[in-house]
Motif scaffolding. Sequence first.
Motif, PDB file in Angstrom:
ATOM      1  N   GLN A  71      56.489  24.341  25.222  1.00 38.84           N
ATOM      2  CA  GLN A  71      57.534  23.424  24.767  1.00 38.84           C
ATOM      3  C   GLN A  71      58.676  24.172  24.082  1.00 38.84           C
ATOM      4  O   GLN A  71      59.853  23.886  24.338  1.00 38.84           O
ATOM      5  N   HIS A 112      61.018  26.074  26.586  1.00 41.34           N
ATOM      6  CA  HIS A 112      61.878  25.193  27.378  1.00 41.34           C
ATOM      7  C   HIS A 112      62.898  24.463  26.500  1.00 41.34           C
ATOM      8  O   HIS A 112      64.028  24.219  26.930  1.00 41.34           O
ATOM      9  N   ALA A 113      62.511  24.133  25.265  1.00 40.15           N
ATOM     10  CA  ALA A 113      63.446  23.461  24.369  1.00 40.15           C
ATOM     11  C   ALA A 113      64.570  24.390  23.923  1.00 40.15           C
ATOM     12  O   ALA A 113      65.718  23.946  23.721  1.00 40.15           O
ATOM     13  N   GLY A 158      68.432  17.172  26.523  1.00 39.09           N
ATOM     14  CA  GLY A 158      68.570  18.173  25.475  1.00 39.09           C
ATOM     15  C   GLY A 158      68.448  17.572  24.087  1.00 39.09           C
ATOM     16  O   GLY A 158      67.844  18.173  23.182  1.00 39.09           O
ATOM     17  N   ALA A 161      64.902  17.091  23.391  1.00 39.32           N
ATOM     18  CA  ALA A 161      64.269  18.370  23.068  1.00 39.32           C
ATOM     19  C   ALA A 161      64.527  18.767  21.619  1.00 39.32           C
ATOM     20  O   ALA A 161      63.626  19.282  20.929  1.00 39.32           O
ATOM     21  N   CYS A 206      60.689   9.448  30.016  1.00 38.93           N
ATOM     22  CA  CYS A 206      60.825  10.400  28.924  1.00 38.93           C
ATOM     23  C   CYS A 206      60.972   9.656  27.589  1.00 38.93           C
ATOM     24  O   CYS A 206      60.571  10.158  26.543  1.00 38.93           O
ATOM     25  N   SER A 222      55.533  17.682  33.636  1.00 36.72           N
ATOM     26  CA  SER A 222      56.052  16.408  33.157  1.00 36.72           C
ATOM     27  C   SER A 222      55.126  15.251  33.503  1.00 36.72           C
ATOM     28  O   SER A 222      55.406  14.103  33.164  1.00 36.72           O
ATOM     29  N   GLN A 262      64.179  21.347  32.900  1.00 40.89           N
ATOM     30  CA  GLN A 262      63.697  21.877  31.620  1.00 40.89           C
ATOM     31  C   GLN A 262      63.338  20.740  30.654  1.00 40.89           C
ATOM     32  O   GLN A 262      62.290  20.746  30.015  1.00 40.89           O
ATOM     33  N   GLY A 263      64.258  19.784  30.514  1.00 38.04           N
ATOM     34  CA  GLY A 263      64.125  18.758  29.487  1.00 38.04           C
ATOM     35  C   GLY A 263      62.893  17.876  29.606  1.00 38.04           C
ATOM     36  O   GLY A 263      62.191  17.642  28.610  1.00 38.04           O
ATOM     37  N   VAL A 292      59.627  19.259  28.068  1.00 40.29           N
ATOM     38  CA  VAL A 292      59.505  19.140  26.612  1.00 40.29           C
ATOM     39  C   VAL A 292      59.161  17.703  26.225  1.00 40.29           C
ATOM     40  O   VAL A 292      58.245  17.456  25.424  1.00 40.29           O
ATOM     41  N   ALA A 293      59.893  16.750  26.798  1.00 45.16           N
ATOM     42  CA  ALA A 293      59.730  15.347  26.409  1.00 45.16           C
ATOM     43  C   ALA A 293      58.370  14.790  26.794  1.00 45.16           C
ATOM     44  O   ALA A 293      57.685  14.156  25.984  1.00 45.16           O
ATOM     45  N   GLU A 317      55.452  16.190  24.888  1.00 46.33           N
ATOM     46  CA  GLU A 317      55.395  15.603  23.544  1.00 46.33           C
ATOM     47  C   GLU A 317      54.858  14.172  23.571  1.00 46.33           C
ATOM     48  O   GLU A 317      54.101  13.775  22.675  1.00 46.33           O
TER      49      GLU A 317
END
Length: 435
Positions: free
Chosen positions: A36, A39-40, A77, A80, A272, A346, A396-397, A400-401, A404
Motif C-alpha cells: 500500500q 503504491h500510495a 490519489g 490514497a 473504492c 483490487s 495504482q489508486g 491502495v483503496a 484498505e
Amino acid sequence: MNRHSSHFPSQQPAYAARFPDISRESALADVLDVVQLAHANYFVEGANDATSLPYDRRPVKQGDPYDLVSIGAVGFGILAIVVMTFRQWIAHPEACRRIDRIVDSLEQIPRFKGAFPHFVRATTLKVVQWIPRDDGADLVETSLLIQGLICAREFFSGDTPVESDLRKRINRLCNAVDWSGFVRPGARPSLYWHWSPKHEWHLNTPITGWNEALIAYVLAAGSESSPIDPEVYHVGWANEGRHRNGGSYYGHALPAGMPFGGPLFLSQYSFCALDPRNLRDDYVDHWEQAVAHARINFEHCKRNPKGHGGYGAHGWGLTASDGPRGYLVSCPANDHGVLSPTAALSSFPFVPVEAEAALRSFLSYEDGRLWSKYGFADAFSPGENWISAWHLAIDQGPIVAMIENYRSGLLWRLFMGAPDVQRGLHLLGFRDTRT
C-alpha cells in the motif's frame, strides 16, 4: 491446458534483496503495509510539484512522466492520501495541506456544467482532448474525483480553520456539478457521459450499466443542488432491468453485466468508496455481483483455456492495462495473455485468499522484476517475457483503496456515512440486505 512457467518459482525465494522489510514468511499485514505504501507514494512523492496532482503515468525506471493528469486518478490519489494519513504514513497536517493544494489546482481547471474534463495538462491545467470532440465534461471521471473528495471531507473533520475551510471548498466543487444537466433533453432518460459547449451531445454516450459508472448515479441522485429523478437511474442505468445477466460462468452465477463480467475495473472503481456489502437495489445484489465477477476472472485464469504462460491460481487478473502492443482491455472474452496486478490486488475484499496468493507470486516474479519505487509495473505478459515500463495512476489508486477496504473498511465507512451519499442511495431505492 495450463502451461507451467518458470517465471513464478514453485519455491518462492525470500524477498529480502528487494523488500528489506518483508520475507516470504512475513505476515500478510506486513506485506500489505509495504504494498500500500509504495503504491500510495505515487500520489505524493510522484505527483507534480507545483499542483500536487498525480501524473497519469510515470515510467517504472528513471525518466520524465507524461505531462498529463486524468481527473479520475486525482480522486484515487485523494483516497490514497486519506489511507496514508489513517495509517500514519504521512502526518495529518501535511496530508490536509496536500489535499488543500489539490483543491487549489482543481479550482483552476475549466469546468463544463460544473463537471471536469477527462484529461488536463499537469503543467498548465488546460484541457486535453482524449478522443475527437471530447473537449468538455466527462461525468464519470468527475464522479471518480468526487468520491475521493467526499471521503476527504468526511475524514478531515476537525474544527481547525484549515480543515473547516477545506470542507467548504470541497462542498463548493461538489455542489457546482449540474448533474441533472447531463440528462440529455429529448432523449430516453439517462445520464450522459460527455458534454461539450462546442459539440454538445455529439459523442452521444448514455451511461448504462453494468460498468464502472454506478457511482455517477448515486452522486447525481444525492446532489443537493441538482439531483436527478429516480427514473433516470431505472431507465438509464438499469435499462429497466435489462442490465441483468443471470448466466453462469465457470460455475458462478453473474447477476449483471456482460458475459464473463468483463474487465475487473468495472467492479472496482465505484466500489473504492461505495460499499457493496449488504447493498442491493431493485435489480442486483451488489456484493454478489462484485464477488462473482472476481471469481469468474480468477477461475478463467486458473483454467487457462488459451494456454497462456504464467496463468494459474497464482497468476491471474484481467482488466484494462498496458499491453505489449499498446493499451488494451483484457477480460475472459478478450484474453491476450496480459496480467495486471491491479486486477487481482483490487479484488482483496471479494476474494482475499486468491488475491493474497497472487500478491505473493507477483512479489517473487522473476526475482522481483515487477517491483519498483512505486510498486508493481502496470502489467506483464509471462508468455511473451514482457513487463510494462509504466505505472498508471488509475491502476495504482484502486490497489491502495481496495486493500484498505479489505483491512479496515475505512473508505467505505467514510463514504457511506456522508449525508449526500445516503440521500442518493435512498432516492434510488437501495437497501441493506440485512433488513
